[in-house]
Design an enzyme around this catalytic site. Structure first.
Site, PDB file in Angstrom:
ATOM      1  N   TYR A   1      -3.116  -9.209  16.035  1.00  0.00           N
ATOM      2  CA  TYR A   1      -2.959  -8.215  14.971  1.00  0.00           C
ATOM      3  C   TYR A   1      -4.005  -7.101  15.128  1.00  0.00           C
ATOM      4  O   TYR A   1      -3.680  -5.914  15.208  1.00  0.00           O
ATOM      5  CB  TYR A   1      -3.079  -8.885  13.596  1.00  0.00           C
ATOM      6  CG  TYR A   1      -3.221  -7.887  12.477  1.00  0.00           C
ATOM      7  CD1 TYR A   1      -2.239  -6.929  12.246  1.00  0.00           C
ATOM      8  CD2 TYR A   1      -4.359  -7.883  11.656  1.00  0.00           C
ATOM      9  CE1 TYR A   1      -2.385  -5.985  11.233  1.00  0.00           C
ATOM     10  CE2 TYR A   1      -4.509  -6.953  10.647  1.00  0.00           C
ATOM     11  CZ  TYR A   1      -3.515  -6.004  10.435  1.00  0.00           C
ATOM     12  OH  TYR A   1      -3.670  -5.075   9.440  1.00  0.00           O
TER      13      TYR A   1
ATOM     14  N   ASP B   1      14.866   1.662  10.723  1.00  0.00           N
ATOM     15  CA  ASP B   1      13.839   1.030  11.548  1.00  0.00           C
ATOM     16  C   ASP B   1      13.321   2.009  12.600  1.00  0.00           C
ATOM     17  O   ASP B   1      14.065   2.858  13.090  1.00  0.00           O
ATOM     18  CB  ASP B   1      14.517  -0.163  12.247  1.00  0.00           C
ATOM     19  CG  ASP B   1      13.509  -1.153  12.731  1.00  0.00           C
ATOM     20  OD1 ASP B   1      13.341  -2.185  12.058  1.00  0.00           O
ATOM     21  OD2 ASP B   1      12.894  -0.889  13.786  1.00  0.00           O
TER      22      ASP B   1
ATOM     23  N   ASP C   1      11.795   2.787   5.559  1.00  0.00           N
ATOM     24  CA  ASP C   1      11.362   1.385   5.495  1.00  0.00           C
ATOM     25  C   ASP C   1      12.543   0.502   5.890  1.00  0.00           C
ATOM     26  O   ASP C   1      13.681   0.757   5.467  1.00  0.00           O
ATOM     27  CB  ASP C   1      10.914   1.046   4.062  1.00  0.00           C
ATOM     28  CG  ASP C   1      10.004  -0.167   4.012  1.00  0.00           C
ATOM     29  OD1 ASP C   1       8.851  -0.015   3.575  1.00  0.00           O
ATOM     30  OD2 ASP C   1      10.448  -1.275   4.400  1.00  0.00           O
TER      31      ASP C   1
ATOM     32  N   ARG D   1     -10.150 -21.637   7.480  1.00  0.00           N
ATOM     33  CA  ARG D   1      -8.950 -21.061   8.089  1.00  0.00           C
ATOM     34  C   ARG D   1      -9.368 -20.448   9.426  1.00  0.00           C
ATOM     35  O   ARG D   1     -10.379 -19.741   9.487  1.00  0.00           O
ATOM     36  CB  ARG D   1      -8.389 -19.980   7.154  1.00  0.00           C
ATOM     37  CG  ARG D   1      -7.064 -19.404   7.558  1.00  0.00           C
ATOM     38  CD  ARG D   1      -6.503 -18.473   6.482  1.00  0.00           C
ATOM     39  NE  ARG D   1      -7.311 -17.256   6.314  1.00  0.00           N
ATOM     40  CZ  ARG D   1      -7.010 -16.275   5.485  1.00  0.00           C
ATOM     41  NH1 ARG D   1      -5.928 -16.362   4.714  1.00  0.00           N
ATOM     42  NH2 ARG D   1      -7.768 -15.211   5.378  1.00  0.00           N
TER      43      ARG D   1
ATOM     44  N   THR E   1      -7.380  -1.339  10.530  1.00  0.00           N
ATOM     45  CA  THR E   1      -7.888  -2.542   9.870  1.00  0.00           C
ATOM     46  C   THR E   1      -9.276  -2.939  10.359  1.00  0.00           C
ATOM     47  O   THR E   1      -9.638  -2.670  11.522  1.00  0.00           O
ATOM     48  CB  THR E   1      -6.911  -3.720  10.122  1.00  0.00           C
ATOM     49  OG1 THR E   1      -7.545  -4.938   9.732  1.00  0.00           O
ATOM     50  CG2 THR E   1      -6.545  -3.860  11.589  1.00  0.00           C
TER      51      THR E   1
ATOM     52  N   ASP F   1     -11.470 -16.758  10.478  1.00  0.00           N
ATOM     53  CA  ASP F   1     -12.133 -16.097   9.350  1.00  0.00           C
ATOM     54  C   ASP F   1     -13.631 -15.929   9.625  1.00  0.00           C
ATOM     55  O   ASP F   1     -14.378 -16.908   9.612  1.00  0.00           O
ATOM     56  CB  ASP F   1     -11.997 -16.954   8.076  1.00  0.00           C
ATOM     57  CG  ASP F   1     -10.783 -16.589   7.256  1.00  0.00           C
ATOM     58  OD1 ASP F   1     -10.239 -15.493   7.457  1.00  0.00           O
ATOM     59  OD2 ASP F   1     -10.399 -17.406   6.397  1.00  0.00           O
TER      60      ASP F   1
ATOM     61  N   ASN G   1     -10.564  -5.383   2.428  1.00  0.00           N
ATOM     62  CA  ASN G   1      -9.570  -6.173   1.686  1.00  0.00           C
ATOM     63  C   ASN G   1      -8.924  -5.374   0.563  1.00  0.00           C
ATOM     64  O   ASN G   1      -9.502  -5.228  -0.514  1.00  0.00           O
ATOM     65  CB  ASN G   1     -10.222  -7.446   1.144  1.00  0.00           C
ATOM     66  CG  ASN G   1     -10.542  -8.418   2.260  1.00  0.00           C
ATOM     67  OD1 ASN G   1     -11.320  -8.110   3.150  1.00  0.00           O
ATOM     68  ND2 ASN G   1      -9.910  -9.570   2.238  1.00  0.00           N
TER      69      ASN G   1
ATOM     70  N   ILE H   1       0.847  -1.204   0.000  1.00  0.00           N
ATOM     71  CA  ILE H   1       0.000   0.000   0.000  1.00  0.00           C
ATOM     72  C   ILE H   1       0.882   1.254   0.000  1.00  0.00           C
ATOM     73  O   ILE H   1       0.639   2.199  -0.762  1.00  0.00           O
ATOM     74  CB  ILE H   1      -0.980  -0.018   1.198  1.00  0.00           C
ATOM     75  CG1 ILE H   1      -1.833  -1.296   1.135  1.00  0.00           C
ATOM     76  CG2 ILE H   1      -1.877   1.209   1.181  1.00  0.00           C
ATOM     77  CD1 ILE H   1      -2.718  -1.545   2.329  1.00  0.00           C
TER      78      ILE H   1
HETATM   79  N1  UDP Z   1      -8.936 -17.507   1.101  1.00  0.00           N
HETATM   80  C1  UDP Z   1      -9.025 -18.766   0.526  1.00  0.00           C
HETATM   81  N2  UDP Z   1      -7.873 -19.351   0.077  1.00  0.00           N
HETATM   82  C2  UDP Z   1      -6.649 -18.752   0.169  1.00  0.00           C
HETATM   83  C3  UDP Z   1      -6.576 -17.454   0.733  1.00  0.00           C
HETATM   84  C4  UDP Z   1      -7.738 -16.861   1.206  1.00  0.00           C
HETATM   85  O1  UDP Z   1     -10.099 -19.360   0.429  1.00  0.00           O
HETATM   86  O2  UDP Z   1      -5.650 -19.341  -0.246  1.00  0.00           O
HETATM   87  C5  UDP Z   1     -10.154 -16.862   1.601  1.00  0.00           C
HETATM   88  C6  UDP Z   1     -10.094 -16.509   3.080  1.00  0.00           C
HETATM   89  O3  UDP Z   1     -10.538 -17.578   3.859  1.00  0.00           O
HETATM   90  C7  UDP Z   1     -11.014 -15.288   3.142  1.00  0.00           C
HETATM   91  C8  UDP Z   1     -10.874 -14.641   1.772  1.00  0.00           C
HETATM   92  O4  UDP Z   1     -10.311 -15.637   0.923  1.00  0.00           O
HETATM   93  O5  UDP Z   1     -12.349 -15.709   3.305  1.00  0.00           O
HETATM   94  C9  UDP Z   1      -9.961 -13.437   1.776  1.00  0.00           C
HETATM   95  O6  UDP Z   1      -8.763 -13.793   2.425  1.00  0.00           O
HETATM   96  P1  UDP Z   1      -7.467 -12.871   2.398  1.00  0.00           P
HETATM   97  O7  UDP Z   1      -6.373 -13.613   3.112  1.00  0.00           O
HETATM   98  O8  UDP Z   1      -7.195 -12.424   1.005  1.00  0.00           O
HETATM   99  O9  UDP Z   1      -7.897 -11.578   3.219  1.00  0.00           O
HETATM  100  P2  UDP Z   1      -8.488 -11.422   4.707  1.00  0.00           P
HETATM  101  O10 UDP Z   1      -9.990 -11.390   4.528  1.00  0.00           O
HETATM  102  O11 UDP Z   1      -8.012 -12.548   5.545  1.00  0.00           O
HETATM  103  O12 UDP Z   1      -7.965 -10.104   5.132  1.00  0.00           O
END
Ligand code: UDP
Length: 334
Positions: free
Chosen positions: A140, A50, A31, A286, A116, A289, A169, A12
């Protein structure tokens, strides 16, 4: 203006450096290159260092006469923050505090902070507006929320004016094709799909199809990097020219949700134009999520006078695909 961009070699930050330089600001990038790339700093000057290096910061601020600081330098992997919280509190909190304190010492009053959607935790309702309770469910999100809180107190006590922008996102790439997303390791959905399409990885795994959504996959709010940077530029104007005082927070998204399957469908259509396809595998959910994360960004639209230029997912993916083809060494189509 003279603007310090901390983390300007990252995804970004590097797009922000370009945007501000192109409208005539002088940009200095600080950076440490742990996750950023020297080659992504195409404009302004780069100081490799840093936020832990207090004497470097003193020297930089003495020489810089900065009008404003934008802070993009943070660790941002949710899973890693759970297994190694110390890294997240050290870098995202303690190092940011070093930056704020040097700003106060040198009377630099304008600060734009990358926050975020992870500060909200599990959504209680969607779309998520600024009044939504903030109950982060990982270190985080907690580390970013701590800084939002500190910024309120610093505004009160030291007159440090700030705007925290809570990203949903971030995705896509520079519409000129000069910059784009580079993470190592890459964990984000769109670049992973496109890497699978270009052949830089074998396949993409869908993390769960049993969510309570229309097609069973997670829904997210994808915002083009260019639009995200425009919102920062507008926020900077609001601070410097509009006299926005105190510590404000805005959510940044398009207000439209797309499921993982919808993203896959659009991406497959885009890459098919180059005769590429994506191998999709099925995986478990994951951890951490939420099923649906969608922003209500109407406050940013009203108060910052911000309107997304590229809300369309297909355009976002087309720009990201141009960048991926460049990284993967595709020959330009004739
Ligand atoms: N996702 C997925 N496979 C991957 C990476 C992400 O299915 O290899 C899914 C993840 O579970 C979420 C969405 O894609 O529902 C967006 O994930 P990302 O990591 O891009 O962004 P986040 O929402 O975690 O910030």
């Amino acid at each position: 203006m003279n603007i310090l961009i901390v983390g300007g070699a990252g995804y970004i930050g590097s797009h922000m450096v370009k945007m501000l330089s192109q409208v005539g600001h002088h940009v200095c990038v600080l950076d440490n290159l742990t996750t950023g790339f020297r080659e992504q700093v195409k404009y302004g000057e780069l100081v490799v260092g840093d936020l832990q290096d207090l004497s470097l910061m003193e020297t930089l601020f003495k020489a810089g006469a900065f009008d404003a600081v934008m802070h993009f330098a943070a660790n941002s992997l949710v899973g890693e923050s759970v297994s190694n919280p110390a890294k997240y509190y050290r870098n995202n909190v303690a190092n940011t505090l070093n930056l704020l304190d040097v700003m106060v010492r040198h009377n630099v009053k304008n600060f734009i902070f990358s926050s975020t959607a992870a500060t909200f935790g599990e959504p209680e309702y969607v779309p998520i507006d600024e009044k939504h309770p903030q109950k982060p469910i990982n270190p985080y999100g907690a580390s970013k929320l701590i800084i939002e809180r500190i910024l309120q107190d610093y505004a009160q006590a030291y007159g440090l004016n700030s705007i925290s922008l809570r990203y949903f996102n971030a995705c896509g790439a520079d519409p000129d094709g000069e910059l784009g997303e580079c993470h190592d390791p890459e964990t984000h959905l769109i670049p992973l799909i496109l890497q699978a399409a270009s052949g830089r990885r074998k396949s993409i795994t869908v993390f769960g199809r049993d969510y309570p959504t229309e097609d069973g996959t997670c829904v997210r709010d994808y915002i083009h990097i260019y639009d995200l940077c425009c919102a920062h530029a507008q926020a900077l104007n609001a601070l410097v020219e509009g006299g926005e005082q105190g510590a404000s927070c805005f959510n940044l998204g398009n207000g439209a949700g797309y499921s993982v399957q919808q993203v896959l469908d659009v991406a497959e259509k885009v890459v098919a134009q180059d005769s590429c396809r994506v191998v999709v595998e099925e995986g478990e959910r994951r951890a951490g999520d939420p099923a649906v994360l969608v922003a209500d960004a109407s406050l940013a639209m009203e108060e910052l006078k911000w309107t997304p230029l590229y809300p369309d997912l297909e355009t976002i993916i087309e720009h990201a695909w141009e960048w991926e083809k460049k990284l993967a060494g595709f020959k330009k189509a004739v």
